[in-house]
Design a protein around this motif. Structure first.
Motif, PDB file in Angstrom:
ATOM      1  N   ALA A  40       0.834  -1.209   0.000  1.00  0.00           N
ATOM      2  CA  ALA A  40       0.000   0.000   0.000  1.00  0.00           C
ATOM      3  C   ALA A  40       0.868   1.258   0.000  1.00  0.00           C
ATOM      4  N   LEU A  41       1.971   1.231   0.738  1.00  0.00           N
ATOM      5  CA  LEU A  41       2.888   2.380   0.754  1.00  0.00           C
ATOM      6  C   LEU A  41       3.533   2.581  -0.613  1.00  0.00           C
ATOM      7  N   ASN A  42       3.887   1.483  -1.278  1.00  0.00           N
ATOM      8  CA  ASN A  42       4.463   1.595  -2.617  1.00  0.00           C
ATOM      9  C   ASN A  42       3.469   2.228  -3.585  1.00  0.00           C
ATOM     10  N   HIS A  43       2.209   1.893  -3.405  1.00  0.00           N
ATOM     11  CA  HIS A  43       1.191   2.381  -4.328  1.00  0.00           C
ATOM     12  C   HIS A  43       0.716   3.797  -3.988  1.00  0.00           C
ATOM     13  N   HIS A  44       0.499   4.081  -2.711  1.00  0.00           N
ATOM     14  CA  HIS A  44      -0.113   5.354  -2.288  1.00  0.00           C
ATOM     15  C   HIS A  44       0.856   6.352  -1.669  1.00  0.00           C
ATOM     16  N   GLU A  45       1.930   5.896  -1.071  1.00  0.00           N
ATOM     17  CA  GLU A  45       2.920   6.692  -0.334  1.00  0.00           C
ATOM     18  C   GLU A  45       2.419   7.160   1.036  1.00  0.00           C
ATOM     19  N   LEU A  46       1.165   7.540   1.140  1.00  0.00           N
ATOM     20  CA  LEU A  46       0.588   8.048   2.392  1.00  0.00           C
ATOM     21  C   LEU A  46      -0.637   7.201   2.710  1.00  0.00           C
ATOM     22  N   ILE A  47      -0.632   6.505   3.851  1.00  0.00           N
ATOM     23  CA  ILE A  47      -1.758   5.636   4.183  1.00  0.00           C
ATOM     24  C   ILE A  47      -2.108   5.737   5.666  1.00  0.00           C
ATOM     25  N   LYS A  48      -3.307   5.250   5.962  1.00  0.00           N
ATOM     26  CA  LYS A  48      -3.754   5.095   7.343  1.00  0.00           C
ATOM     27  C   LYS A  48      -3.870   3.602   7.627  1.00  0.00           C
ATOM     28  N   VAL A  49      -3.450   3.208   8.828  1.00  0.00           N
ATOM     29  CA  VAL A  49      -3.543   1.815   9.268  1.00  0.00           C
ATOM     30  C   VAL A  49      -4.334   1.800  10.566  1.00  0.00           C
ATOM     31  N   LYS A  50      -5.355   0.958  10.624  1.00  0.00           N
ATOM     32  CA  LYS A  50      -6.184   0.843  11.826  1.00  0.00           C
ATOM     33  C   LYS A  50      -5.658  -0.303  12.686  1.00  0.00           C
ATOM     34  N   VAL A  51      -5.361   0.000  13.951  1.00  0.00           N
ATOM     35  CA  VAL A  51      -4.822  -0.992  14.886  1.00  0.00           C
ATOM     36  C   VAL A  51      -5.791  -1.103  16.065  1.00  0.00           C
ATOM     37  N   PRO A  52      -6.802  -1.988  15.949  1.00  0.00           N
ATOM     38  CA  PRO A  52      -7.780  -2.111  17.038  1.00  0.00           C
ATOM     39  C   PRO A  52      -7.214  -2.923  18.206  1.00  0.00           C
ATOM     40  N   SER A  53      -6.821  -2.219  19.246  1.00  0.00           N
ATOM     41  CA  SER A  53      -6.283  -2.877  20.440  1.00  0.00           C
ATOM     42  C   SER A  53      -6.706  -2.062  21.657  1.00  0.00           C
ATOM     43  N   ASP A  54      -7.174  -2.749  22.686  1.00  0.00           N
ATOM     44  CA  ASP A  54      -7.596  -2.047  23.894  1.00  0.00           C
ATOM     45  C   ASP A  54      -6.418  -1.701  24.796  1.00  0.00           C
ATOM     46  N   ASP A  55      -5.311  -2.419  24.629  1.00  0.00           N
ATOM     47  CA  ASP A  55      -4.123  -2.206  25.451  1.00  0.00           C
ATOM     48  C   ASP A  55      -3.235  -1.144  24.796  1.00  0.00           C
ATOM     49  N   ARG A  56      -3.071  -0.012  25.453  1.00  0.00           N
ATOM     50  CA  ARG A  56      -2.280   1.095  24.892  1.00  0.00           C
ATOM     51  C   ARG A  56      -0.836   0.697  24.613  1.00  0.00           C
ATOM     52  N   GLU A  57      -0.256  -0.041  25.546  1.00  0.00           N
ATOM     53  CA  GLU A  57       1.136  -0.472  25.408  1.00  0.00           C
ATOM     54  C   GLU A  57       1.305  -1.354  24.167  1.00  0.00           C
ATOM     55  N   GLU A  58       0.393  -2.315  24.015  1.00  0.00           N
ATOM     56  CA  GLU A  58       0.436  -3.238  22.875  1.00  0.00           C
ATOM     57  C   GLU A  58       0.230  -2.476  21.561  1.00  0.00           C
ATOM     58  N   LYS A  59      -0.718  -1.552  21.557  1.00  0.00           N
ATOM     59  CA  LYS A  59      -0.997  -0.752  20.364  1.00  0.00           C
ATOM     60  C   LYS A  59       0.225   0.068  19.971  1.00  0.00           C
ATOM     61  N   SER A  60       0.876   0.662  20.940  1.00  0.00           N
ATOM     62  CA  SER A  60       2.080   1.450  20.692  1.00  0.00           C
ATOM     63  C   SER A  60       3.201   0.585  20.129  1.00  0.00           C
ATOM     64  N   LEU A  61       3.391  -0.615  20.674  1.00  0.00           N
ATOM     65  CA  LEU A  61       4.428  -1.522  20.195  1.00  0.00           C
ATOM     66  C   LEU A  61       4.142  -1.973  18.759  1.00  0.00           C
ATOM     67  N   ILE A  62       2.880  -2.262  18.458  1.00  0.00           N
ATOM     68  CA  ILE A  62       2.500  -2.681  17.103  1.00  0.00           C
ATOM     69  C   ILE A  62       2.762  -1.552  16.112  1.00  0.00           C
ATOM     70  N   MET A  63       2.374  -0.331  16.473  1.00  0.00           N
ATOM     71  CA  MET A  63       2.570   0.815  15.583  1.00  0.00           C
ATOM     72  C   MET A  63       4.060   1.077  15.344  1.00  0.00           C
ATOM     73  N   ASP A  64       4.868   0.967  16.397  1.00  0.00           N
ATOM     74  CA  ASP A  64       6.318   1.149  16.244  1.00  0.00           C
ATOM     75  C   ASP A  64       6.914   0.067  15.346  1.00  0.00           C
ATOM     76  N   ALA A  65       6.408  -1.160  15.486  1.00  0.00           N
ATOM     77  CA  ALA A  65       6.894  -2.267  14.652  1.00  0.00           C
ATOM     78  C   ALA A  65       6.529  -2.030  13.183  1.00  0.00           C
ATOM     79  N   ILE A  66       5.330  -1.525  12.921  1.00  0.00           N
ATOM     80  CA  ILE A  66       4.912  -1.225  11.546  1.00  0.00           C
ATOM     81  C   ILE A  66       5.851  -0.198  10.931  1.00  0.00           C
ATOM     82  N   VAL A  67       6.129   0.875  11.677  1.00  0.00           N
ATOM     83  CA  VAL A  67       7.011   1.936  11.173  1.00  0.00           C
ATOM     84  C   VAL A  67       8.410   1.379  10.918  1.00  0.00           C
ATOM     85  N   ARG A  68       8.908   0.576  11.839  1.00  0.00           N
ATOM     86  CA  ARG A  68      10.250   0.007  11.710  1.00  0.00           C
ATOM     87  C   ARG A  68      10.331  -0.963  10.525  1.00  0.00           C
TER      88      ARG A  68
END
Length: 97
Positions: A40-68
């Motif tokens: 999706a990044l190759n095609h659009h360059e700018l995207i939104k990703v939805k990360v449905p998680s109730d645990d803030r810590e887990e959500k933050s770790l997932i988002m950091d992993a996506i960026v990395r």
């Protein structure tokens, strides 16, 4: 590549009306999901990703992993939505100087 504040604001403005392109399921962040985000990044360059998680810590770790894993720039997190940008080879989005 380092983005200036002006460039980040410009990209956030472009992302505002967009809908999330990728949404994580109950399996969380899998190789398939990372590949889909990368595509999706190759095609659009700018995207939104939805990360449905109730645990803030887990959500933050997932988002950091996506960026990395995708070598993208994290622009903003609003609730469960992550906005990321990665310039393509043939830059579709012209950033302000």
């Amino acid at each position: 590549m380092k983005l200036s504040n002006k460039q980040k604001q410009f990209l956030k403005g472009l992302a505002h009306p967009m809908k999330p392109i990728v949404q994580l399921g109950s399996n969380g962040l899998t190789e398939g999901v990372v590949a889909e985000i990368d595509s999706a990044l190759n095609h659009h360059e700018l995207i939104k990703v939805k990360v449905p998680s109730d645990d803030r810590e887990e959500k933050s770790l997932i988002m950091d992993a996506i960026v990395r894993e995708t070598n993208a720039h994290k622009l903003q997190v609003i609730g469960h939505t992550l906005i990321i940008y990665r310039p393509g080879e043939d830059c579709k989005i012209q950033l302000p100087k």
